[in-house]
Scaffold this motif. Structure first.
Motif, PDB file in Angstrom:
ATOM      1  N   GLY A 340       0.799  -1.214   0.000  1.00 43.10           N
ATOM      2  CA  GLY A 340       0.000   0.000   0.000  1.00 43.10           C
ATOM      3  C   GLY A 340       0.842   1.279   0.000  1.00 43.10           C
ATOM      4  O   GLY A 340       0.296   2.365  -0.144  1.00 43.10           O
ATOM      5  N   LEU A 341       2.138   1.120   0.218  1.00 46.66           N
ATOM      6  CA  LEU A 341       2.999   2.311   0.350  1.00 46.66           C
ATOM      7  C   LEU A 341       3.850   2.577  -0.875  1.00 46.66           C
ATOM      8  O   LEU A 341       4.410   3.656  -1.015  1.00 46.66           O
ATOM      9  N   CYS A 342       4.042   1.560  -1.735  1.00 42.80           N
ATOM     10  CA  CYS A 342       5.013   1.741  -2.824  1.00 42.80           C
ATOM     11  C   CYS A 342       4.451   1.267  -4.166  1.00 42.80           C
ATOM     12  O   CYS A 342       3.368   0.689  -4.214  1.00 42.80           O
ATOM     13  N   ALA A 343       5.213   1.499  -5.212  1.00 41.12           N
ATOM     14  CA  ALA A 343       4.779   1.108  -6.555  1.00 41.12           C
ATOM     15  C   ALA A 343       5.711   0.046  -7.143  1.00 41.12           C
ATOM     16  O   ALA A 343       5.738  -0.168  -8.342  1.00 41.12           O
ATOM     17  N   ALA A 344       6.474  -0.611  -6.242  1.00 40.50           N
ATOM     18  CA  ALA A 344       7.420  -1.633  -6.714  1.00 40.50           C
ATOM     19  C   ALA A 344       6.768  -3.014  -6.687  1.00 40.50           C
ATOM     20  O   ALA A 344       5.678  -3.177  -6.145  1.00 40.50           O
ATOM     21  N   VAL A 362       0.290  -1.857  -8.237  1.00 42.57           N
ATOM     22  CA  VAL A 362       0.030  -1.128  -9.488  1.00 42.57           C
ATOM     23  C   VAL A 362      -0.893  -1.975 -10.377  1.00 42.57           C
ATOM     24  O   VAL A 362      -0.543  -3.107 -10.743  1.00 42.57           O
ATOM     25  N   LYS A 363      -2.072  -1.412 -10.651  1.00 37.91           N
ATOM     26  CA  LYS A 363      -3.120  -2.181 -11.337  1.00 37.91           C
ATOM     27  C   LYS A 363      -2.709  -2.676 -12.721  1.00 37.91           C
ATOM     28  O   LYS A 363      -3.091  -3.755 -13.145  1.00 37.91           O
ATOM     29  N   PRO A 386      -2.681 -11.382 -11.051  1.00 41.31           N
ATOM     30  CA  PRO A 386      -1.751 -10.352 -11.527  1.00 41.31           C
ATOM     31  C   PRO A 386      -1.064  -9.573 -10.391  1.00 41.31           C
ATOM     32  O   PRO A 386       0.084  -9.175 -10.530  1.00 41.31           O
ATOM     33  N   SER A 387      -1.777  -9.391  -9.249  1.00 43.29           N
ATOM     34  CA  SER A 387      -1.187  -8.557  -8.192  1.00 43.29           C
ATOM     35  C   SER A 387      -0.780  -9.354  -6.951  1.00 43.29           C
ATOM     36  O   SER A 387      -0.176  -8.796  -6.030  1.00 43.29           O
ATOM     37  N   GLN A 408      16.402  -7.490 -10.453  1.00 42.58           N
ATOM     38  CA  GLN A 408      16.049  -6.499  -9.430  1.00 42.58           C
ATOM     39  C   GLN A 408      15.409  -5.233 -10.001  1.00 42.58           C
ATOM     40  O   GLN A 408      14.843  -4.448  -9.260  1.00 42.58           O
ATOM     41  N   THR A 409      15.569  -5.014 -11.298  1.00 41.87           N
ATOM     42  CA  THR A 409      14.841  -3.890 -11.907  1.00 41.87           C
ATOM     43  C   THR A 409      14.036  -4.431 -13.052  1.00 41.87           C
ATOM     44  O   THR A 409      14.328  -5.487 -13.610  1.00 41.87           O
ATOM     45  N   ARG A 410      13.034  -3.679 -13.404  1.00 45.58           N
ATOM     46  CA  ARG A 410      12.137  -4.188 -14.420  1.00 45.58           C
ATOM     47  C   ARG A 410      11.359  -2.990 -14.988  1.00 45.58           C
ATOM     48  O   ARG A 410      11.021  -2.057 -14.271  1.00 45.58           O
ATOM     49  N   GLU A 411      11.074  -3.078 -16.238  1.00 45.86           N
ATOM     50  CA  GLU A 411      10.267  -2.026 -16.855  1.00 45.86           C
ATOM     51  C   GLU A 411       8.827  -2.232 -16.481  1.00 45.86           C
ATOM     52  O   GLU A 411       8.218  -3.271 -16.796  1.00 45.86           O
ATOM     53  N   LEU A 412       8.277  -1.340 -15.707  1.00 46.04           N
ATOM     54  CA  LEU A 412       6.873  -1.482 -15.346  1.00 46.04           C
ATOM     55  C   LEU A 412       6.043  -0.471 -16.134  1.00 46.04           C
ATOM     56  O   LEU A 412       6.459   0.676 -16.304  1.00 46.04           O
ATOM     57  N   THR A 413       4.934  -0.916 -16.589  1.00 51.56           N
ATOM     58  CA  THR A 413       4.036   0.014 -17.274  1.00 51.56           C
ATOM     59  C   THR A 413       3.177   0.686 -16.208  1.00 51.56           C
ATOM     60  O   THR A 413       2.358   0.041 -15.578  1.00 51.56           O
ATOM     61  N   LEU A 414       3.431   1.937 -15.950  1.00 47.06           N
ATOM     62  CA  LEU A 414       2.688   2.631 -14.874  1.00 47.06           C
ATOM     63  C   LEU A 414       1.644   3.559 -15.477  1.00 47.06           C
ATOM     64  O   LEU A 414       1.791   4.057 -16.569  1.00 47.06           O
TER      65      LEU A 414
END
Ligand SMILES: [Zn+2]
Length: 414
Positions: A340-344, A362-363, A386-387, A408-414
């Protein structure tokens, strides 16, 4: 040949001499057929007698077409031969069922008089302490109120104290209407046995009965439940009431000592304890949630996913973390708070339980492509949406290798 039913002639006999006429295979065992017997065969809701024949234990007694089968184990049966037989009856067990059977007549007769509802069937269970084989009557009425059952108990108690004689009438079928019978007598019998509890009840019955109601001692109705559109009333009588009372008292004393309250207040004491436990549970849950939130904040700050002001940063990253001392419930609490606190994307594991969970708030992000194949490659099993995704490994090495393999990193579609 029909076996003579000597249990009617000598209802109090402890031992009896008869003759074994035949020994026949019977299911897994052997059945002894005698010229006469004091062993009551199962019937009319009453269980068959137990005891011994020439020292061999009788496991069950059944009747078919007038023949009475005394069933013994096949190993034991081989020691027996046709000829004279000494029958020894388990008197304690017989008395138990005799008392219950008479008590059942009194109970059914009293319920009929007080509510108008007849008993349509009955069963007398074996005496086992866990109550798994109750004695019951099925009464043809949708419901009997609790107060009515208490009143029935009182009326039955009075009839027991008044010690009414129990009289056995043997009458031809054409004379059976002379008696105000509570139920329809069986068809095709040459002689109908009518059991009268003087002043209380007339019932056709083939079972064994006491000679006066005082012998019942006491009857307790244990409860009533709906059963096939009727009411099933369970009860105990005689020594079973004594044993039941002792067991209940023992339980009540255990609770009384544990709660330090008088026996009479154990019910209220337990309810207060249950309420207190619920309060503590609510308090504990709130504290756990609070602790999880603090751990989540520390985790995200440490990983650079939360700035000093508490704002989510480092979007598009994947954070993997092992909680060495936490069980999976705690890991999930921390994960939900962090989510609930982050977008990772968070992949959090409990090595103690060899489990992990993937979470992302992130939906538009589906975490399954990131986790599913890697999990399978390292021998894990699991699934999710998905989540939220979770899985389990069979060794700590597999879990560690899986966590290390996650980019550890990834392209996220935000
Ligand atoms: Zn009876």
């Amino acid at each position: 040949m029909e076996t003579r039913k000597a249990y009617y002639e000598t209802p109090t006999a402890e031992s009896y001499t008869a003759n074994i006429l035949e020994i026949r295979p019977y299911n897994d065992g052997l059945a002894l057929i005698l010229d006469a017997t004091v062993f009551y065969p199962e019937g009319g809701g009453q269980s068959g007698d137990r005891g011994s024949i020439n020292g061999i234990p009788v496991l069950d007694v059944q009747e078919k077409n007038g023949e009475i089968f005394h069933i013994v184990s096949s190993g034991d049966g081989e020691k027996l031969r046709p000829g004279p037989a000494e029958l020894v009856l388990d008197r304690v067990r017989r008395r138990d069922f005799t008392v219950l059977h008479t008590a059942q007549h009194l109970l059914s007769g009293t319920i009929l008089r007080m509510t108008g509802a007849p008993t349509v069937s009955m069963h007398l269970g074996e005496d086992v302490a866990d109550g798994s084989h109750p004695c019951t009557i099925d009464v043809n009425t949708r419901e009997i109120a609790g107060e009515t059952l208490l009143a029935v108990e009182e009326v039955v108690a009075e009839a027991i104290e008044e010690n009414h004689p129990v009289i056995i009438h043997r009458c031809p079928p054409e004379r059976v209407e002379d008696f105000p019978l509570r139920k329809i007598p069986p068809k095709g019998e040459e002689v109908i046995r009518v059991v009268e509890i003087q002043g209380n009840d007339f019932s056709p019955c083939c079972g064994t009965h006491v000679t006066a109601t005082g012998e019942i001692g006491m009857l307790r109705v244990l409860g009533a439940e709906k059963y096939k559109g009727m009411t099933r009333v369970s009860f105990i009588a005689g020594r079973r009431v004594l044993r039941d009372s002792r067991a209940l008292r023992r339980n009540a004393e255990t609770v009384s000592h544990a709660l330090s309250v008088p026996v009479a207040e154990t019910g209220a004491g337990v309810l207060a304890l249950v309420e207190k436990a619920a309060q503590l549970e609510r308090k504990l849950k709130a504290l756990e949630e609070e602790a999880a939130l603090r751990k989540a904040q520390a985790l995200l700050r440490g990983a650079g996913l939360l700035d000093e002001a508490g704002k989510a940063v480092g979007e598009g990253r994947v954070l993997t973390k092992c909680f060495a001392d936490a069980d999976m419930d705690e890991v999930l609490r921390i994960g939900r708070a962090a989510q609930g606190l982050c977008a990772a994307v968070l992949v959090l594991a409990s090595p103690r339980e060899l489990k992990f969970a993937g979470l992302c708030a992130v939906k538009s992000v589906d975490i399954r492509p990131l986790l599913k194949d890697l999990m399978t490659q390292h021998g894990g099993k699991g699934g999710g949406g998905p989540s939220f995704f979770q899985g389990q490994f069979s060794t700590a090495e597999d879990l560690a290798a899986f966590l290390q393999s996650i980019p550890q990193t990834r392209e996220l579609t935000l």
